[in-house]
Scaffold this motif. Structure first.
Motif, PDB file in Angstrom:
ATOM      1  N   THR A  69      14.502  -1.626  -9.652  1.00 13.37           N
ATOM      2  CA  THR A  69      14.709  -3.060  -9.326  1.00 13.37           C
ATOM      3  C   THR A  69      13.385  -3.790  -9.100  1.00 13.37           C
ATOM      4  O   THR A  69      13.381  -4.990  -8.871  1.00 13.37           O
ATOM      5  N   TRP A  70      12.269  -3.089  -9.108  1.00 11.15           N
ATOM      6  CA  TRP A  70      10.989  -3.701  -8.712  1.00 11.15           C
ATOM      7  C   TRP A  70      10.516  -4.805  -9.646  1.00 11.15           C
ATOM      8  O   TRP A  70      10.023  -5.838  -9.198  1.00 11.15           O
ATOM      9  N   LYS A  71      10.626  -4.555 -10.937  1.00 14.02           N
ATOM     10  CA  LYS A  71      10.024  -5.461 -11.926  1.00 14.02           C
ATOM     11  C   LYS A  71      10.612  -6.872 -11.808  1.00 14.02           C
ATOM     12  O   LYS A  71      11.835  -7.041 -11.794  1.00 14.02           O
TER      13      LYS A  71
ATOM     14  N   SER B  25      21.773  -8.315  -2.157  1.00 14.26           N
ATOM     15  CA  SER B  25      20.809  -7.284  -1.786  1.00 14.26           C
ATOM     16  C   SER B  25      19.750  -7.205  -2.885  1.00 14.26           C
ATOM     17  O   SER B  25      19.598  -8.129  -3.673  1.00 14.26           O
ATOM     18  N   GLY B  26      18.982  -6.121  -2.920  1.00 20.25           N
ATOM     19  CA  GLY B  26      17.944  -6.068  -3.950  1.00 20.25           C
ATOM     20  C   GLY B  26      17.570  -4.660  -4.325  1.00 20.25           C
ATOM     21  O   GLY B  26      18.331  -3.738  -4.031  1.00 20.25           O
ATOM     22  N   GLY B  27      16.322  -4.636  -4.854  1.00 25.98           N
ATOM     23  CA  GLY B  27      15.270  -5.616  -4.902  1.00 25.98           C
ATOM     24  C   GLY B  27      15.122  -6.416  -3.595  1.00 25.98           C
ATOM     25  O   GLY B  27      15.603  -6.017  -2.564  1.00 25.98           O
TER      26      GLY B  27
ATOM     27  N   ARG C 131       8.449  -6.864  -4.194  1.00 26.67           N
ATOM     28  CA  ARG C 131       6.985  -6.673  -4.107  1.00 26.67           C
ATOM     29  C   ARG C 131       6.622  -5.495  -3.224  1.00 26.67           C
ATOM     30  O   ARG C 131       5.472  -5.079  -3.194  1.00 26.67           O
ATOM     31  N   MET C 132       7.585  -5.032  -2.423  1.00 27.03           N
ATOM     32  CA  MET C 132       7.294  -3.877  -1.574  1.00 27.03           C
ATOM     33  C   MET C 132       7.241  -2.629  -2.468  1.00 27.03           C
ATOM     34  O   MET C 132       7.766  -2.626  -3.586  1.00 27.03           O
ATOM     35  N   ARG C 133       6.642  -1.587  -1.947  1.00 28.56           N
ATOM     36  CA  ARG C 133       6.577  -0.336  -2.697  1.00 28.56           C
ATOM     37  C   ARG C 133       6.916   0.825  -1.748  1.00 28.56           C
ATOM     38  O   ARG C 133       6.089   1.722  -1.523  1.00 28.56           O
ATOM     39  N   CYS C 134       8.106   0.762  -1.177  1.00 29.98           N
ATOM     40  CA  CYS C 134       8.516   1.787  -0.219  1.00 29.98           C
ATOM     41  C   CYS C 134       8.520   3.159  -0.896  1.00 29.98           C
ATOM     42  O   CYS C 134       9.104   3.310  -1.971  1.00 29.98           O
ATOM     43  N   LYS C 135       7.894   4.106  -0.238  1.00 32.25           N
ATOM     44  CA  LYS C 135       7.779   5.431  -0.849  1.00 32.25           C
ATOM     45  C   LYS C 135       9.136   6.115  -0.985  1.00 32.25           C
ATOM     46  O   LYS C 135       9.288   7.040  -1.759  1.00 32.25           O
ATOM     47  N   PHE C 136      10.101   5.675  -0.186  1.00 27.39           N
ATOM     48  CA  PHE C 136      11.435   6.302  -0.247  1.00 27.39           C
ATOM     49  C   PHE C 136      12.403   5.511  -1.123  1.00 27.39           C
ATOM     50  O   PHE C 136      13.581   5.825  -1.188  1.00 27.39           O
ATOM     51  N   CYS C 137      11.909   4.453  -1.772  1.00 26.04           N
ATOM     52  CA  CYS C 137      12.811   3.549  -2.499  1.00 26.04           C
ATOM     53  C   CYS C 137      13.663   4.319  -3.504  1.00 26.04           C
ATOM     54  O   CYS C 137      13.139   5.073  -4.318  1.00 26.04           O
TER      55      CYS C 137
ATOM     56  N   ILE D 169      14.002  -2.642   8.939  1.00 27.60           N
ATOM     57  CA  ILE D 169      12.676  -2.424   9.535  1.00 27.60           C
ATOM     58  C   ILE D 169      12.297  -0.994   9.173  1.00 27.60           C
ATOM     59  O   ILE D 169      12.906  -0.042   9.638  1.00 27.60           O
ATOM     60  N   LYS D 170      11.291  -0.893   8.315  1.00 26.34           N
ATOM     61  CA  LYS D 170      10.987   0.422   7.721  1.00 26.34           C
ATOM     62  C   LYS D 170      10.128   1.284   8.643  1.00 26.34           C
ATOM     63  O   LYS D 170      10.205   2.495   8.610  1.00 26.34           O
ATOM     64  N   HIS D 171       9.248   0.620   9.394  1.00 21.99           N
ATOM     65  CA  HIS D 171       8.394   1.353  10.340  1.00 21.99           C
ATOM     66  C   HIS D 171       7.923   0.356  11.397  1.00 21.99           C
ATOM     67  O   HIS D 171       7.555  -0.763  11.046  1.00 21.99           O
TER      68      HIS D 171
ATOM     69  N   LYS E 293      21.942   3.846   2.134  1.00 25.70           N
ATOM     70  CA  LYS E 293      21.798   2.979   0.969  1.00 25.70           C
ATOM     71  C   LYS E 293      20.453   3.208   0.305  1.00 25.70           C
ATOM     72  O   LYS E 293      20.303   3.082  -0.890  1.00 25.70           O
ATOM     73  N   GLU E 294      19.421   3.506   1.096  1.00 26.61           N
ATOM     74  CA  GLU E 294      18.077   3.569   0.512  1.00 26.61           C
ATOM     75  C   GLU E 294      17.535   4.984   0.501  1.00 26.61           C
ATOM     76  O   GLU E 294      17.855   5.763   1.322  1.00 26.61           O
TER      77      GLU E 294
HETATM   78  S1  SF4 Z   1      13.889  -2.405  -3.111  1.00 21.59           S
HETATM   79 FE1  SF4 Z   1      13.972  -2.125  -0.850  1.00 21.59          FE
HETATM   80  S2  SF4 Z   1      13.432   0.038  -0.532  1.00 21.59           S
HETATM   81 FE2  SF4 Z   1      12.814  -0.524  -2.639  1.00 21.59          FE
HETATM   82  S3  SF4 Z   1      10.652  -1.101  -2.471  1.00 21.59           S
HETATM   83 FE3  SF4 Z   1      11.873  -2.980  -2.285  1.00 21.59          FE
HETATM   84  S4  SF4 Z   1      12.183  -3.220  -0.072  1.00 21.59           S
HETATM   85 FE4  SF4 Z   1      11.528  -1.136  -0.405  1.00 21.59          FE
END
Ligand code: SF4
Length: 251
Positions: free
Chosen positions: A42-44, A75-77, A31-37, A133-135, A250-251
């Motif tokens: 894997t989001w869907k 891991s994920g997602g 559910r996160m939308r990290c700009k650096f993902c 911890i992203k920020h 990794k990310e």
């Molecule tokens: S998969 Fe990880 S890096 Fe990508 S949006 Fe989700 S939490 Fe963020």
């Protein structure tokens, strides 16, 4: 009732997601939308189709390579979105003495109710948590990922309260979270915890940018380059990671 897992992919010889050589399972859905993902594919959120027993059987084919410290990592997602499946998989793994690692951003954590009960059960069969911890700044975290970091920091404190071993991971993104102020604040938070075994700085990279384009989205960090070796060294110093060498992310 058996819970089916929605798997995105598997890495049979993972070496960066926990101790030793590991069978790493990347789950589908976040559910996160990290700009650096770099795993936007894997989001869907999808229906599960894999039984925990079958997945463990597959993982065990690689057991001889794990040695004393290796095992399985989920891991994920975001694995907490499939918590019933992960708990079942880890429970089966622990019955066979296999080391279990959960790699999570912690966002789905809740301090009470059904989700909390499920998290308690999962923690009974989890040996190590890799917590991103992203920020450290709440509002900046929201801008970077779409969510504030409140739940994530609460999850970190909960893990401390149950003495669960944790590795903290921080993706270092120039102009966004590599400012000394933020790194010092993050260090302050980490030092308030007594269960952190390791801190890792993961330098931001652009290798997943093409996936955004394939999914028809603009890449939000276009024009931001990976951090320089100096900035990586600076973050390692301020976060007291003990690392002086460049490390792949990794990310
Ligand atoms: S998969 Fe990880 S890096 Fe990508 S949006 Fe989700 S939490 Fe963020």
């Amino acid at each position: 009732m058996k819970h089916l897992g929605a798997i995105h992919s598997i890495e049979t010889f993972g070496s960066v997601d926990g101790p030793g050589v590991r069978f790493v399972i990347f789950l589908q859905g976040c559910r996160m939308r990290c700009k650096f993902c770099h795993n936007a594919d894997t989001w869907k959120i999808k229906e599960g189709d894999t039984l925990p027993d079958n997945l463990l059987q597959k993982a065990k084919r690689y057991r001889t390579y794990w040695g004393k410290s290796g095992g399985i990592t989920v891991s994920g997602g975001e694995p907490l979105l499939q918590i019933d499946f992960v708990t079942e998989l880890f429970r089966l793994a622990k019955e066979e003495g296999i080391h279990t690692t959960l790699d999570t951003c912690g966002q789905p954590f809740e301090e009470k109710g059904e989700m909390f009960e499920k998290i308690e059960k999962l923690m009974e069969v989890t040996d190590l948590v890799l917590l991103d911890i992203k920020h450290i700044d709440q509002q900046q975290h929201k801008q970077l990922t779409g969510w504030t970091n409140e739940n994530i920091l609460r999850f970190a404190k909960y893990l401390d309260s149950i003495h669960k071993p944790v590795w903290i991971r921080h993706v270092l993104v120039p102009t966004i979270n590599d400012d000394d102020r933020y790194l010092e604040k993050l260090n302050h938070f980490i030092e308030s915890l007594s269960n952190v075994e390791r801190v890792e700085v993961l330098p931001y990279h652009t290798m997943g940018a093409y996936k955004w384009k394939e999914l028809g989205m603009d890449y939000p960090l276009e024009g931001i380059d990976p951090p320089s070796p100096q900035r990586i060294a600076n973050a390692n110093r301020l976060l007291h990671t003990g690392n002086t060498e460049f490390q792949n992310s990794k990310e």
